[in-house]
Design a protein around this motif. Structure first.
Motif, short mmCIF file in Angstrom:
data_model
loop_
_atom_site.label_atom_id
_atom_site.label_comp_id
_atom_site.label_asym_id
_atom_site.label_seq_id
_atom_site.Cartn_x
_atom_site.Cartn_y
_atom_site.Cartn_z
N PHE A 1 -0.16 -8.55 -1.49
CA PHE A 1 -0.21 -7.08 -1.46
C PHE A 1 1.16 -6.57 -1.00
O PHE A 1 1.70 -7.04 0.00
N ARG A 2 1.72 -5.62 -1.75
CA ARG A 2 3.00 -5.03 -1.34
C ARG A 2 2.80 -3.55 -1.06
O ARG A 2 2.25 -2.81 -1.89
N ILE A 3 3.24 -3.12 0.13
CA ILE A 3 3.12 -1.71 0.54
C ILE A 3 4.42 -0.99 0.25
O ILE A 3 5.48 -1.38 0.76
N LEU A 4 4.38 0.07 -0.56
CA LEU A 4 5.53 0.95 -0.80
C LEU A 4 5.27 2.24 -0.02
O LEU A 4 4.26 2.92 -0.26
N ALA A 5 6.15 2.56 0.92
CA ALA A 5 5.91 3.73 1.78
C ALA A 5 7.22 4.30 2.29
O ALA A 5 8.30 3.72 2.08
N ALA A 6 7.12 5.43 2.97
CA ALA A 6 8.30 6.09 3.55
C ALA A 6 8.85 5.27 4.72
O ALA A 6 8.14 4.43 5.31
N GLN A 7 10.10 5.54 5.08
CA GLN A 7 10.78 4.78 6.12
C GLN A 7 10.01 4.77 7.43
O GLN A 7 9.84 3.73 8.08
N ALA A 8 9.49 5.95 7.86
CA ALA A 8 8.81 6.04 9.15
C ALA A 8 7.56 5.18 9.19
O ALA A 8 7.24 4.57 10.22
N VAL A 9 6.84 5.10 8.07
CA VAL A 9 5.61 4.29 8.01
C VAL A 9 5.95 2.81 8.06
O VAL A 9 5.33 2.03 8.80
N VAL A 10 6.96 2.41 7.29
CA VAL A 10 7.37 1.00 7.28
C VAL A 10 7.88 0.58 8.65
O VAL A 10 7.57 -0.52 9.15
N ASP A 11 8.68 1.44 9.29
CA ASP A 11 9.19 1.14 10.64
C ASP A 11 8.06 0.90 11.62
O ASP A 11 8.14 -0.02 12.47
N LEU A 12 7.00 1.70 11.53
CA LEU A 12 5.87 1.54 12.46
C LEU A 12 5.14 0.22 12.19
O LEU A 12 4.69 -0.46 13.12
N PHE A 13 5.02 -0.17 10.92
CA PHE A 13 4.39 -1.45 10.57
C PHE A 13 5.21 -2.63 11.11
O PHE A 13 4.67 -3.67 11.48
N LEU A 14 6.54 -2.45 11.13
CA LEU A 14 7.41 -3.53 11.61
C LEU A 14 7.45 -3.61 13.13
O LEU A 14 7.83 -4.65 13.69
N GLU A 15 7.07 -2.55 13.79
CA GLU A 15 7.15 -2.51 15.25
C GLU A 15 5.76 -2.48 15.88
O GLU A 15 5.10 -3.52 15.99
#
Length: 488
Positions: free
Chosen positions: A439-453
């Motif tokens: 599964f690949r998630i394409l999203a805005a920077q703020a959403v991806v940053d929260l997933f990474l942190e």
């Protein structure tokens, strides 16, 4: 109080600003591609009669059907005026396919079509002709009873004996000579004869009469004895407007000027900055208080707040002074933004009844300068002030703005964390139906940053639970609420 009128003309739009004491009091914008229809007279065709709503949809050639309510049908109005007569239902007055002459009284606003009336009126420079209403009325702005009676007698004397219609005498007629009034009567009669001839020979839908453009309407409706100058920054438009003024408003010719300065005309009074402020939800007051203006389709609410204002001997005094200043600011904002319909004012609560009356008096005084019809009620039990302002054209924000594509007009967007949890739920749903490798998630920077942190643990836990890897990809063009889940 003297005023100056600035007219900024370009091939795609005309903008008008009314300036008093160096501040913008009114703004009018007319775009070539979005010209208003109020005042236009059409030969229309009844498309549909709605007995349940006592209304009808009329095709006048605008693409979207216009709306005619029984209250705006001439015969129905006459029945109610005489009293005691039961109103004839609309299905007895109109039938599908019928052609009738109608006038636009309200532009299409939002999802609503134009509103129509069969009570036709044709505006001239000093008189408004009412072909179906044989009485002579006087503008409410002419307050002297003696002057009202004198004007009524003069017009009555000048109207041809065979004339079956009536007139409303405008404020511009106060100082008019009999020759000028007679010329206006003749002009309006000729205009009406042309419309009647077209109505007999043309097929519906057909435009019988188009109202004046914005610059001409300014000379007809906005200019008053208080107007010091009318400056226009286009030579060709100035020449055309001057020629029109010579024929229809000769008294204002000396005030019409061609602006030739190096600086753009609207820059002289910071009009563009005022337009931007007119789109803001928050309006600052000089005292440190502020207004919050929220506009919906049905009504506008204006909330008054003290903000940083702490002056005065006591808190009651602070509230009173803020509300007094707010009353002036509210009246100006209504004109500036062209806000109409129902308006609810939430002044800061005042216990002192004298203070309440003084604020209401200040508001009435400030609203008296408005050219648009207003009804103002006192304070309700909840301490709110209810008022209405006639709405005929779109407000400033509706002319210049559209709903935000990100929040769809809500004024808010979901937080990045809310989006993260929404995405996790969506992946779980997809995993139960499909069996991809990843599964690949394409999203805005703020959403991806929260997933990474902060949400990395929840993302990893979901991947373990469904037994599939989940990858992340930032999409720079996505708004915060946009995302896609790709099954690899």
């Amino acid at each position: 109080m003297t005023e100056d009128i600035l007219i900024n003309v370009s091939p795609y739009e005309t903008r008008v600003a009314v300036i008093q004491q160096g501040a913008v009091q009114e703004l009018h914008i007319e775009r070539t591609s979005q010209k208003g229809y109020v005042g236009n007279i059409y030969l229309g065709r009844v498309a549909r009669v709605l007995p349940g709503m006592q209304s009808a949809f009329i095709d006048i050639g605008l693409g979207r059907a216009a709306f005619l309510h029984i209250a705006d049908i001439r015969e129905s109005r006459q029945e109610r005026a005489h009293g005691g007569h039961p109103a004839t239902p609309i299905e007895k007055l109109l039938f599908e396919g019928q052609t009738l002459m109608v006038q636009v009284i309200k532009d299409p606003i939002g999802t609503k079509g134009a509103r129509l009336s069969t009570q036709i009126s044709v505006a001239g420079r000093m008189l408004v002709y009412l072909p179906y209403d044989p009485h002579i009325g006087i503008s409410q702005r002419i307050e002297s009873e003696a002057e009202r009676n004198q004007l009524r007698d003069r017009v009555q004397r000048l109207v041809p004996a065979e004339e079956k219609g009536g007139y409303i005498v405008r404020t511009q007629a106060e100082d008019a000579s009999d020759e000028e009034l007679a010329a206006d009567i003749a002009y309006l009669g000729k205009l009406w004869a042309i419309m009647q001839q077209q109505a007999r020979t043309k097929g519906a839908p057909w435009l019988l009469h188009e109202d004046l453009n914005l610059a001409q309407r300014v000379l007809r409706d906005v200019v008053s004895t208080e107007t010091a100058s009318i400056q226009i920054d286009s030579r060709s438009s100035f020449t055309r407007l001057l020629a029109w003024a010579r024929e229809f408003t000769p008294s204002v010719i000396d005030k019409v000027m061609h602006y030739t300065g190096e600086r753009p005309l609207f820059d002289l009074y910071n009009v563009d900055e005022e337009i931007n402020r007119g789109l803001s939800r928050r309006v600052e007051l000089k005292s440190g208080g502020y207004l919050i203006i929220d506009q919906t389709e049905a009504l506008t609410t204006i909330d008054v707040n003290t903000g940083g204002f702490v002056g005065g001997r006591n808190f009651d005094d602070t509230i009173f002074k803020t509300n007094l200043e707010a009353a002036q600011a509210i009246a100006r904002q209504l004109r500036l933004r062209n806000l109409g319909g129902i308006v609810i004012l939430d002044f800061i609560d005042m216990e002192n009844l004298e203070h309440r009356e003084a604020v209401l008096g200040e508001l009435r005084k400030a609203l008296a300068r408005d050219r648009t019809r207003i009804t103002l009620n006192g304070f309700t039990q909840l301490g709110l002030v209810e008022m209405t302002r006639k709405r005929t054209r779109e407000s400033l924000s509706h002319v210049l703005c559209e709903s935000c594509p990100t929040c769809q007009g809500r004024g808010q967007v979901k937080t990045a964390r809310t989006l993260c949890y929404e995405i996790l739920r969506e992946i779980l749903r997809e995993a139960r139906q499909f069996n991809p490798k990843e599964f690949r998630i394409l999203a805005a920077q703020a959403v991806v940053d929260l997933f990474l942190e902060e949400e990395s643990q929840n993302l990893a836990a979901l991947g373990d639970f469904i037994g599939k890897p989940i990858s992340l990809q930032v999409e720079g063009i996505y708004s915060q609420e946009q995302y896609d889940i790709i099954l690899m």
